[in-house]
Structure formats: structure tokens, C-alpha cells
Design a protein around this motif. Structure first.
Motif, PDB file in Angstrom:
ATOM      1  N   VAL A 194       0.843  -1.204   0.000  1.00  0.00           N
ATOM      2  CA  VAL A 194       0.000   0.000   0.000  1.00  0.00           C
ATOM      3  C   VAL A 194       0.876   1.250   0.000  1.00  0.00           C
ATOM      4  CG1 VAL A 194      -1.706   1.326   1.311  1.00  0.00           C
ATOM      5  CG2 VAL A 194      -1.934  -1.150   1.123  1.00  0.00           C
ATOM      6  N   ALA A 195       1.920   1.252   0.831  1.00  0.00           N
ATOM      7  CA  ALA A 195       2.832   2.400   0.897  1.00  0.00           C
ATOM      8  C   ALA A 195       3.571   2.583  -0.426  1.00  0.00           C
ATOM      9  CB  ALA A 195       3.827   2.215   2.042  1.00  0.00           C
ATOM     10  N   ILE A 196       3.986   1.484  -1.054  1.00  0.00           N
ATOM     11  CA  ILE A 196       4.651   1.575  -2.363  1.00  0.00           C
ATOM     12  C   ILE A 196       3.697   2.161  -3.397  1.00  0.00           C
ATOM     13  CG2 ILE A 196       5.616   0.210  -4.266  1.00  0.00           C
ATOM     14  CD1 ILE A 196       6.768  -1.687  -2.171  1.00  0.00           C
ATOM     15  N   GLY A 197       2.431   1.729  -3.356  1.00  0.00           N
ATOM     16  CA  GLY A 197       1.432   2.296  -4.261  1.00  0.00           C
ATOM     17  C   GLY A 197       1.261   3.788  -4.053  1.00  0.00           C
ATOM     18  N   GLY A 198       1.281   4.230  -2.793  1.00  0.00           N
ATOM     19  CA  GLY A 198       1.189   5.655  -2.501  1.00  0.00           C
ATOM     20  C   GLY A 198       2.386   6.421  -3.033  1.00  0.00           C
ATOM     21  N   ALA A 199       3.586   5.814  -2.936  1.00  0.00           N
ATOM     22  CA  ALA A 199       4.785   6.463  -3.468  1.00  0.00           C
ATOM     23  C   ALA A 199       4.696   6.626  -4.979  1.00  0.00           C
ATOM     24  CB  ALA A 199       6.031   5.650  -3.095  1.00  0.00           C
ATOM     25  N   LEU A 200       4.167   5.623  -5.662  1.00  0.00           N
ATOM     26  CA  LEU A 200       4.013   5.706  -7.116  1.00  0.00           C
ATOM     27  C   LEU A 200       2.973   6.770  -7.492  1.00  0.00           C
ATOM     28  CD1 LEU A 200       4.102   1.907  -8.061  1.00  0.00           C
ATOM     29  CD2 LEU A 200       5.922   3.607  -8.332  1.00  0.00           C
ATOM     30  N   LEU A 201       1.892   6.836  -6.722  1.00  0.00           N
ATOM     31  CA  LEU A 201       0.884   7.880  -6.971  1.00  0.00           C
ATOM     32  C   LEU A 201       1.468   9.267  -6.715  1.00  0.00           C
ATOM     33  CD1 LEU A 201      -2.346   6.324  -5.391  1.00  0.00           C
ATOM     34  CD2 LEU A 201      -1.884   6.705  -7.814  1.00  0.00           C
ATOM     35  N   GLY A 202       2.408   9.346  -5.774  1.00  0.00           N
ATOM     36  CA  GLY A 202       3.034  10.630  -5.475  1.00  0.00           C
ATOM     37  C   GLY A 202       3.761  11.227  -6.667  1.00  0.00           C
ATOM     38  N   LEU A 203       4.166  10.387  -7.610  1.00  0.00           N
ATOM     39  CA  LEU A 203       4.840  10.888  -8.812  1.00  0.00           C
ATOM     40  C   LEU A 203       3.907  11.724  -9.689  1.00  0.00           C
ATOM     41  CD1 LEU A 203       6.826   7.666  -9.807  1.00  0.00           C
ATOM     42  CD2 LEU A 203       7.768   9.767  -8.834  1.00  0.00           C
ATOM     43  N   LEU A 204       2.593  11.582  -9.470  1.00  0.00           N
ATOM     44  CA  LEU A 204       1.615  12.340 -10.257  1.00  0.00           C
ATOM     45  C   LEU A 204       1.427  13.756  -9.737  1.00  0.00           C
ATOM     46  CD1 LEU A 204      -1.154   9.583 -10.625  1.00  0.00           C
ATOM     47  CD2 LEU A 204       0.681  10.141 -12.237  1.00  0.00           C
ATOM     48  N   LEU A 205       1.928  14.027  -8.531  1.00  0.00           N
ATOM     49  CA  LEU A 205       1.737  15.354  -7.943  1.00  0.00           C
ATOM     50  C   LEU A 205       2.586  16.378  -8.671  1.00  0.00           C
ATOM     51  CD1 LEU A 205       1.831  14.408  -4.154  1.00  0.00           C
ATOM     52  CD2 LEU A 205      -0.184  14.903  -5.536  1.00  0.00           C
ATOM     53  N   ARG A 206       2.010  17.558  -8.822  1.00  0.00           N
ATOM     54  CA  ARG A 206       2.746  18.648  -9.444  1.00  0.00           C
ATOM     55  C   ARG A 206       3.153  19.660  -8.389  1.00  0.00           C
ATOM     56  NH1 ARG A 206      -0.626  20.543 -14.652  1.00  0.00           N
ATOM     57  NH2 ARG A 206      -2.282  20.827 -13.102  1.00  0.00           N
TER      58      ARG A 206
END
Length: 259
Positions: A226-238
Motif C-alpha cells: 500500500v505504501a509503495i502504491g502511494g509512493a508511485l501515486l506521489g509521482l503524479l503530484l505537481r
């Protein structure tokens, strides 16, 4: 559904849901929810493991968790400085990477685990939390529409309470199901090997603790992903709006000076 309709129609809603119309804000709050969910896998489960499986008292558990709080407190001011320079994206990615690393180490705890064995993952978890939580909240304020920014805090705070409750209940459910599954596996393995069951109170207690520990290991492992998934989603932040606002102010100032 009725609540959402009423809130969207009201001029002064209890929760300002219109702010979710901003794509950047919506993406940010989704990342925050996933990050919070994964983070609670580390914050909530480890004290439960120490007390339930290892038999630590409340004072000993609090003392064991002290490095986590110290690391979080030390990293927060640094994260604030870095946020002004590089934005929120890499702070969230690095923070959740540290949390996932801590969860990976937690997934290997056993009945011989001592306080010194969890110092490093505790520091990693605290540093990850301090690195991303406050910058994430500031990012959400920056990404909210200007005319709705004064209503953002109530929305984010209320949703954080919901996510926290959901995280705790989900973690308890996962832990219970994994411990039950591990108990069944252990019984089947003992039956298949033809080993005589030792029904002494001490043996039963040790077997129960072992099953519970395996359940904790599995739950930590799930939360790591779950934490790894959150880190990958964090790449979408501008990056936040600060640079945009500064450039806009500079442009207006230039026009006035040359007007």
C-alpha cells in the motif's frame, strides 16, 4: 448520495465538496489518503505487536517507539525548507519509500524481536512521516481554488478522520483473517506430519503467539505494498503554486512600473 447533493446545492455547506473539482487538489487528497492508510499500517500495528505478541507493557512500548517521534520532529522543519525549494512530489515519494522500507523490516518480526531490533525501522517510519505529512497539507491548500481555500481545512480534517477509522478497522480485519489462516495452516501441517499435539498450557500459549506473529508479518507485508502504491501515486503530484503566484506578482509589478 443525498448528503453530497445537499452539500453541492448549499451556499454554506458543512463540507465544501466543490473544491474536489480541482484536478490537482483531488489528486493530492487521494495520495494523502493512500499515504495515511499505509502509514497507519506502521503506526498502529507495531505497538499492537509489541504488546500482544511480545508481551511488552505500555511504558516499555512507548519507550520503544520514542525514536520514531524524535525522527519525525527533526525531519519536519527540514521538510518545510525542502518544500519551498522542490515542491511536494519528491518529499511524498521519499517519505513513503522510507515507510515502505520500515514496513518491510516489520514484516520479519518474530517472538525473539527486541526493542533494539526495531530502532532503525522506527527512525525510517518517523522520518518518512515527518517528510510528507505537513508538506502534503500545505500542497492541498496551495492547490485549492482561491475562493474556497478557507473551507479546505474542515474538509481535509473530516476526511482524515474517516480514513483513519477505515484504516484501523481494515487493519484489524486483515490481521484477524491472516492470523486465522496461519492457525489453520499450522494445524494442517501438524496433522500431515503426524506429530502428536502438545496440549500443555505453555505449548498452547507459544503456538498462539506464533500464529499471531505470523498474522502481523502478513499484515505488515500487505501494508508495505500500500505504501509503495502511494509512493508511485506521489509521482503524479505537481509542484505547488508558489512559483506561479510569484511570477504573476512580478508580472503585475513590472506592468505598473512601466505603465
Amino acid at each position: 448520495m443525498a448528503f453530497i447533493i445537499v452539500e453541492l446545492k448549499s451556499r454554506t455547506p458543512l463540507l465544501e465538496l466543490r473544491v474536489l473539482g480541482s484536478i490537482d487538489f483531488s489528486a493530492g487528497i487521494i495520495v494523502q489518503w493512500v499515504a495515511q492508510f499505509g502509514l497507519y499500517g506502521a503506526l498502529f500495528l507495531l505497538p499492537q505487536f509489541l504488546q500482544q505478541a511480545r508481551g511488552f507493557g505500555a511504558f516499555d512500548t512507548g519507550l520503544t517507539l520514542l525514536p520514531q517521534a524524535i525522527a519525525s520532529g527533526l525531519i519536519m522543519p527540514i521538510a518545510g525548507i525542502l518544500f519551498d525549494k522542490i515542491g511536494v512530489r519528491w518529499l511524498v515519494v521519499c517519505g513513503l519509500t522510507l515507510v515502505s522500507g520500515a514496513l518491510y523490516q516489520y514484516s520479519h518480526v518474530d517472538l525473539t524481536t527486541e526493542s533494539k531490533d526495531v530502532i532503525l525501522p522506527l527512525i525510517m517510519c518517523g522520518a518518512g512521516m515527518g517528510m510528507m505529512m505537513m508538506p502534503m497539507n500545505t500542497h492541498l491548500l496551495n492547490k485549492a481554488p482561491r475562493h474556497l481555500v478557507n473551507r479546505v481545512t474542515s474538509l481535509t480534517n473530516s476526511m482524515q478522520q474517516v480514513i483513519t477509522s477505515l484504516a484501523v478497522s481494515t487493519l484489524v480485519t486483515i490481521l484477524s483473517s491472516r492470523a486465522t489462516a496461519r492457525g489453520i495452516e499450522m494445524k494442517e501441517a501438524a496433522a500431515a506430519s503426524g506429530a502428536a499435539a502438545n496440549t500443555s498450557p505453555e505449548a498452547l500459549k507459544q503456538a498462539s503467539q506464533m500464529v499471531l506473529t505470523k498474522g502481523f508479518d502478513d499484515t505488515f507485508h500487505i501494508m508495505m505494498f500500500v505504501a509503495i502504491g502511494g509512493a508511485l501515486l506521489g509521482l503524479l503530484l505537481r509542484k505547488g503554486r508558489k512559483s506561479e503566484q510569484e511570477s504573476s506578482s512580478a508580472k503585475v509589478h513590472s506592468e505598473i512600473m512601466h505603465g
